[in-house]
Motif scaffolding. Structure first.
Motif, PDB file in Angstrom:
ATOM      1  N   GLU A  46      20.800  -8.087   7.429  1.00  0.00           N
ATOM      2  CA  GLU A  46      20.166  -7.185   6.465  1.00  0.00           C
ATOM      3  C   GLU A  46      20.053  -5.771   7.008  1.00  0.00           C
ATOM      4  O   GLU A  46      20.144  -4.801   6.258  1.00  0.00           O
ATOM      5  CB  GLU A  46      18.776  -7.707   6.104  1.00  0.00           C
ATOM      6  N   THR A  47      19.875  -5.641   8.308  1.00  0.00           N
ATOM      7  CA  THR A  47      19.716  -4.327   8.930  1.00  0.00           C
ATOM      8  C   THR A  47      20.941  -3.450   8.686  1.00  0.00           C
ATOM      9  O   THR A  47      20.827  -2.270   8.413  1.00  0.00           O
ATOM     10  CB  THR A  47      19.493  -4.479  10.445  1.00  0.00           C
ATOM     11  N   HIS A  48      22.120  -4.055   8.772  1.00  0.00           N
ATOM     12  CA  HIS A  48      23.366  -3.284   8.658  1.00  0.00           C
ATOM     13  C   HIS A  48      24.161  -3.613   7.404  1.00  0.00           C
ATOM     14  O   HIS A  48      25.256  -3.094   7.231  1.00  0.00           O
ATOM     15  CB  HIS A  48      24.245  -3.540   9.888  1.00  0.00           C
ATOM     16  N   ASP A  49      23.645  -4.478   6.532  1.00  0.00           N
ATOM     17  CA  ASP A  49      24.385  -4.939   5.353  1.00  0.00           C
ATOM     18  C   ASP A  49      25.770  -5.454   5.733  1.00  0.00           C
ATOM     19  O   ASP A  49      26.780  -5.054   5.162  1.00  0.00           O
ATOM     20  CB  ASP A  49      24.509  -3.837   4.302  1.00  0.00           C
ATOM     21  N   LEU A  50      25.808  -6.347   6.702  1.00  0.00           N
ATOM     22  CA  LEU A  50      27.069  -6.904   7.167  1.00  0.00           C
ATOM     23  C   LEU A  50      27.081  -8.410   7.001  1.00  0.00           C
ATOM     24  O   LEU A  50      26.092  -9.082   7.274  1.00  0.00           O
ATOM     25  CB  LEU A  50      27.288  -6.589   8.650  1.00  0.00           C
ATOM     26  N   LEU A  51      28.213  -8.933   6.560  1.00  0.00           N
ATOM     27  CA  LEU A  51      28.442 -10.376   6.527  1.00  0.00           C
ATOM     28  C   LEU A  51      29.381 -10.698   7.681  1.00  0.00           C
ATOM     29  O   LEU A  51      30.457 -10.114   7.791  1.00  0.00           O
ATOM     30  CB  LEU A  51      29.078 -10.809   5.206  1.00  0.00           C
ATOM     31  N   LEU A  52      28.958 -11.604   8.553  1.00  0.00           N
ATOM     32  CA  LEU A  52      29.766 -11.992   9.703  1.00  0.00           C
ATOM     33  C   LEU A  52      30.158 -13.449   9.542  1.00  0.00           C
ATOM     34  O   LEU A  52      29.302 -14.298   9.263  1.00  0.00           O
ATOM     35  CB  LEU A  52      28.963 -11.801  10.991  1.00  0.00           C
ATOM     36  N   THR A  53      31.438 -13.741   9.708  1.00  0.00           N
ATOM     37  CA  THR A  53      31.904 -15.112   9.549  1.00  0.00           C
ATOM     38  C   THR A  53      32.798 -15.513  10.716  1.00  0.00           C
ATOM     39  O   THR A  53      33.697 -14.768  11.106  1.00  0.00           O
ATOM     40  CB  THR A  53      32.693 -15.306   8.232  1.00  0.00           C
ATOM     41  N   ALA A  54      32.523 -16.686  11.277  1.00  0.00           N
ATOM     42  CA  ALA A  54      33.395 -17.266  12.294  1.00  0.00           C
ATOM     43  C   ALA A  54      34.624 -17.786  11.561  1.00  0.00           C
ATOM     44  O   ALA A  54      34.507 -18.536  10.594  1.00  0.00           O
ATOM     45  CB  ALA A  54      32.666 -18.390  13.020  1.00  0.00           C
ATOM     46  N   GLN A  55      35.796 -17.379  11.996  1.00  0.00           N
ATOM     47  CA  GLN A  55      37.019 -17.695  11.278  1.00  0.00           C
ATOM     48  C   GLN A  55      37.584 -19.057  11.653  1.00  0.00           C
ATOM     49  O   GLN A  55      37.729 -19.373  12.836  1.00  0.00           O
ATOM     50  CB  GLN A  55      38.058 -16.607  11.544  1.00  0.00           C
ATOM     51  N   ARG A  56      37.905 -19.831  10.636  1.00  0.00           N
ATOM     52  CA  ARG A  56      38.460 -21.172  10.842  1.00  0.00           C
ATOM     53  C   ARG A  56      39.851 -21.074  11.462  1.00  0.00           C
ATOM     54  O   ARG A  56      40.695 -20.330  11.001  1.00  0.00           O
ATOM     55  CB  ARG A  56      38.545 -21.905   9.511  1.00  0.00           C
ATOM     56  N   GLY A  57      40.073 -21.810  12.543  1.00  0.00           N
ATOM     57  CA  GLY A  57      41.379 -21.860  13.172  1.00  0.00           C
ATOM     58  C   GLY A  57      41.743 -20.621  13.979  1.00  0.00           C
ATOM     59  O   GLY A  57      42.872 -20.467  14.403  1.00  0.00           O
TER      60      GLY A  57
END
Length: 116
Positions: A46-57
């Motif tokens: 929420e602080t940076h309005d960022l979505l972080l996702t661990a990438q499959r494979g």
């Protein structure tokens, strides 16, 4: 204040992250090619309005901002399966299947620490 739901999908053709306005149910943004590993592999800062996702494979974490069409890809030493952001939005932690924990500075992507 706008309330937004972020939905990460996973599919054979890759996944996507979709941002939906909670009140109007309108789709605000979509980031295709965002194949998240699991419910623990996605986190929103929420602080940076960022979505972080661990990438499959992949040995990588994808960092997306809702208003920008393309994200930044941070490569990691090994596959990350779970993510967490510190309350102040400064740090990102990731856990691996081999039991390692990595700590990054969120804004720069610099790896600060690797715990065996």
């Amino acid at each position: 204040m706008q309330e937004v739901a972020v939905v990460c999908t996973d599919g054979e053709q890759g996944g996507s992250a979709v941002y939906i306005d909670v009140h109007s149910e309108a789709q605000l943004y979509a980031h295709p090619g965002n194949a998240c590993l699991s419910s623990h592999g996605c986190v929103f800062s929420e602080t940076h309005d960022l979505l972080l996702t661990a990438q499959r494979g992949k040995d990588a974490i994808l960092v997306n901002h809702p208003a920008r069409p393309s994200g930044r890809l941070y490569h990691t030493a090994e596959r990350v399966e779970c993510l967490a952001v510190s309350r102040d939005g400064v740090y990102l932690a990731g856990g691996t299947p081999r039991g390692h924990v990595m700590i990054w500075q969120l804004t720069t992507g610099e790896l600060l620490r690797l715990f065996p």
